[in-house]
Design an enzyme around this catalytic site. Sequence first.
Site, mmCIF file in Angstrom:
data_model
loop_
_atom_site.group_PDB
_atom_site.id
_atom_site.type_symbol
_atom_site.label_atom_id
_atom_site.label_comp_id
_atom_site.label_asym_id
_atom_site.label_seq_id
_atom_site.Cartn_x
_atom_site.Cartn_y
_atom_site.Cartn_z
ATOM 1 N N THR A 1 0.956 -1.275 -0.013
ATOM 2 C CA THR A 1 0.088 -0.077 0.059
ATOM 3 C C THR A 1 0.932 1.368 -0.067
ATOM 4 O OG1 THR A 1 -1.753 -1.368 1.198
ATOM 5 C CG2 THR A 1 -1.662 1.182 1.123
ATOM 6 N N LYS B 1 -7.152 0.734 -3.197
ATOM 7 C CA LYS B 1 -6.602 0.277 -1.890
ATOM 8 C C LYS B 1 -6.441 1.410 -0.942
ATOM 9 C CE LYS B 1 -4.396 -2.213 1.301
ATOM 10 N NZ LYS B 1 -5.335 -3.212 2.174
ATOM 11 N N LYS C 1 -0.500 5.683 8.672
ATOM 12 C CA LYS C 1 0.046 5.719 7.409
ATOM 13 C C LYS C 1 -0.895 5.935 6.322
ATOM 14 C CE LYS C 1 1.024 2.458 4.838
ATOM 15 N NZ LYS C 1 1.287 1.388 4.064
#
Length: 295
Positions: free
Chosen positions: A93, A169, A238
């Site tokens: 990711t 994603k 994140k």
Amino acid sequence: MKVGFIGLGSMGSAMASNLVAAGHAVTVWNRSEAAVEPLVALGAKPAKTPDRAVLGDAVCSMLANDQAVRAVFLDGGLLDAMDPGMVHVNHATISVALAQELAEAHAARGIDYVAAPVFGRPDAAAVAKLNIVAAGLPAAIEKVRPLLEAMGTKIWPMGEDPVRANVVKIAGNFMLASAIETMAEASALTRAYGVGAAEFLEVMTSTLFAAPAYQGYGKLIAEQRFSPAGFAMPLGLKDVGLALSAGEGKRVPLPFAGVLRDGFLDALAHGGEDLDWSALALVAARRAHLDDDAG
């Protein structure tokens, strides 16, 4: 196929093990050699350096973040060690900015690049039940399809531009974090009136929100089962940051992402580094002064 696998965290190890089980010739590399040993026991070949893992038909990578991907493939010179005609399948990711940079860097070297981030926790990865979002040249995706099918239950094509897979994603993880925060706050509300989280969430996840994300994370919240982490709190921070950056890039306001970012920061400030991101429920409880009531 002869394939390398780089990055053997909880997700990468499970994914690589499924490639071995499917009969592929797998060479593995990880910064920590301890993570390599279980794969070798299953039949994988160890690589002492990452360039020894990019000598076959394809290489899959599952690294933690932008910094790790950049350090290994760009700054570390691994792209220059790969033969033209190879396919790099990147499951990480990462930011849309790095996704674009990687696509250009691969193309300049004649190396096919497929962005293939996954939806699913380590338990799903272990039984090859991941949903894989794939974007890249059709021929490249077809070449690595046997690898993707060995690791996942469904492949979701997103066109040729790798950025498309990465933004799907990022947006999906933003939705997951939002669902967790909603259950965390709603559970704090019911607990304040004497209705326990387990009691409340059983009703919700059996009726209005009878979906895997709510049921899975609702169970973790109800049972206060935040360790060991399937998806650790820093990764949640994140990914919300990636959503905010992607939104800024296209002038798309994401006001709730700011709320989530502060929730993750709150959790980390209170020592939640090793907890699952569903421990946002602890933040909601603390805000409501319910810390001492497990509810």
